[in-house]
Design an enzyme around this catalytic site. Structure first.
Site, PDB file in Angstrom:
ATOM      1  N   TYR A 140      -5.254   5.748  16.165  1.00 55.26           N
ATOM      2  CA  TYR A 140      -5.514   6.527  14.960  1.00 55.26           C
ATOM      3  C   TYR A 140      -5.387   8.000  15.331  1.00 55.26           C
ATOM      4  O   TYR A 140      -6.193   8.531  16.089  1.00 55.26           O
ATOM      5  CB  TYR A 140      -6.910   6.207  14.444  1.00 55.26           C
ATOM      6  CG  TYR A 140      -7.337   6.902  13.166  1.00 55.26           C
ATOM      7  CD1 TYR A 140      -6.488   7.746  12.456  1.00 55.26           C
ATOM      8  CD2 TYR A 140      -8.617   6.699  12.654  1.00 55.26           C
ATOM      9  CE1 TYR A 140      -6.891   8.369  11.293  1.00 55.26           C
ATOM     10  CE2 TYR A 140      -9.035   7.319  11.484  1.00 55.26           C
ATOM     11  CZ  TYR A 140      -8.178   8.151  10.812  1.00 55.26           C
ATOM     12  OH  TYR A 140      -8.600   8.777   9.657  1.00 55.26           O
ATOM     13  N   LYS A 168      -1.788   4.763  13.251  1.00 56.61           N
ATOM     14  CA  LYS A 168      -2.140   5.275  11.928  1.00 56.61           C
ATOM     15  C   LYS A 168      -1.970   6.789  11.995  1.00 56.61           C
ATOM     16  O   LYS A 168      -2.728   7.490  12.661  1.00 56.61           O
ATOM     17  CB  LYS A 168      -3.584   4.922  11.560  1.00 56.61           C
ATOM     18  CG  LYS A 168      -4.033   5.540  10.236  1.00 56.61           C
ATOM     19  CD  LYS A 168      -5.503   5.284   9.952  1.00 56.61           C
ATOM     20  CE  LYS A 168      -5.918   6.021   8.663  1.00 56.61           C
ATOM     21  NZ  LYS A 168      -7.350   5.840   8.344  1.00 56.61           N
ATOM     22  N   ILE A 209      -2.761   2.122   6.093  1.00 53.67           N
ATOM     23  CA  ILE A 209      -4.221   2.020   6.110  1.00 53.67           C
ATOM     24  C   ILE A 209      -4.706   2.977   5.041  1.00 53.67           C
ATOM     25  O   ILE A 209      -4.629   4.197   5.193  1.00 53.67           O
ATOM     26  CB  ILE A 209      -4.791   2.324   7.503  1.00 53.67           C
ATOM     27  CG1 ILE A 209      -4.301   1.253   8.488  1.00 53.67           C
ATOM     28  CG2 ILE A 209      -6.323   2.345   7.461  1.00 53.67           C
ATOM     29  CD1 ILE A 209      -4.737   1.471   9.918  1.00 53.67           C
TER      30      ILE A 209
END
Length: 303
Positions: A140, A168, A209
């Protein structure tokens, strides 16, 4: 090393599911389970419990573990669960990954170390610790909040060492998609902010996401499929839909995104509700704007 798993384990529309609380601010597990099932019924591919939208920073260890267990128990067959396993220490993050594996999660989402501006070797070691647990790890990248930037070169190194399967991407810089493709062609690009969905979809993203599918899952899933199909006709259909939704989608990139999405859920007849401190009620003007934006989207028949 990550276990071998089909790509659908982390691809597609994964919703950073908002967490409902009772009137006394306890986690409402029944409402959360119902929301997970609602998202599955409306075409989403999975959920990400214990992300920022799930207010994981305000949960006790017992609550955090129970949220993952609730999500897994509510998930129908084939519906993924990708818990956030962020922690101040790599060993603690690895323990959260172990808890996710025991609970039956299919992958995990991992921020870099963020108690300080970690150097490259510290970041790599952090991901080594969690990857050793055995679940596929999606990195992330959120340099806005963490102050640690997972640059394309660093992500390529993490992928080359088989520590991550995807990223992400929340930097907001859509140009990175092309550098990532050049440096790490096998690394899955996952949209990390709602308001760059079309741009990153066109650049080759294979997952999202997402925040606003909490509110209008069927429509946002349709938008994702159109934006990522690679068919020019689908892109032509996606653009006006994206324009209609963008006044809502851009709230996902603002400081008050948790309160905004929960308020939009309330307007749409879903269970949003209040946040735990330190997030408090929105200023009246901001709340009114979010209500207007949400009502405009719903008035167009989007669900």
């Amino acid at each position: 090393m990550p276990t071998t798993a089909p790509p659908t384990v982390w691809r597609g529309v994964y919703v950073a599911a908002a967490l409902p609380f009772t009137a006394d601010r306890a986690v409402d597990h029944d409402a959360y389970a119902a929301h997970v099932r609602f998202l599955a019924e409306n075409g989403c591919d999975g959920v990400c419990p214990n992300g920022s939208l799930g207010e994981y920073q305000t949960l006790t260890d017992a609550e955090r573990a129970a949220v993952v267990e609730t999500a897994v128990a509510a998930a129908p067959e084939g519906f993924g669960v990708m818990p956030g396993v962020a922690a101040y220490g790599a060993l603690e993050a690895a323990r959260w990954a172990e808890q996710a594996m025991r609970a039956g999660a299919t992958s995990v989402l991992l921020l870099p170390p963020n108690t300080y501006r970690a150097d490259t070797e510290s970041v790599v070691q952090h991901y080594r610790e969690v990857a050793a647990v055995g679940l596929p790890v999606v990195a992330y990248n959120n340099p806005i909040d963490t102050k640690v930037d997972l640059t394309p070169a660093l992500l390529a190194r993490l992928h080359e060492e088989e520590l991550i399967v995807g990223v992400k991407e929340f930097s907001g810089d859509v140009r990175r998609a092309y550098e990532l493709r050049e440096l790490a062609p096998g690394l899955d690009l996952i949209v990390g902010a709602d308001d760059v969905l079309l741009e990153l979809g066109l650049a080759g993203a294979v997952g999202w996401i997402a925040g606003y599918p909490n509110v209008v899952p069927a429509t946002t899933v349709e938008l994702y499929r159109l934006a990522t199909s690679g068919d020019p006709a689908d892109v032509a259909r996606a653009l006006p839909l994206y324009r209609d939704l963008h006044p809502l989608l851009r709230w996902d990139s603002k400081t008050e995104f948790v309160q905004a999405i929960k308020l939009s859920m309330d307007v749409a007849g879903r269970r949003g509700g209040a946040c735990r401190p330190p997030r408090g009620p929105l200023p009246p003007g901001t709340a009114e704007r979010i209500v207007r934006d949400t009502e405009a989207v719903l008035a167009r028949g989007y669900r």
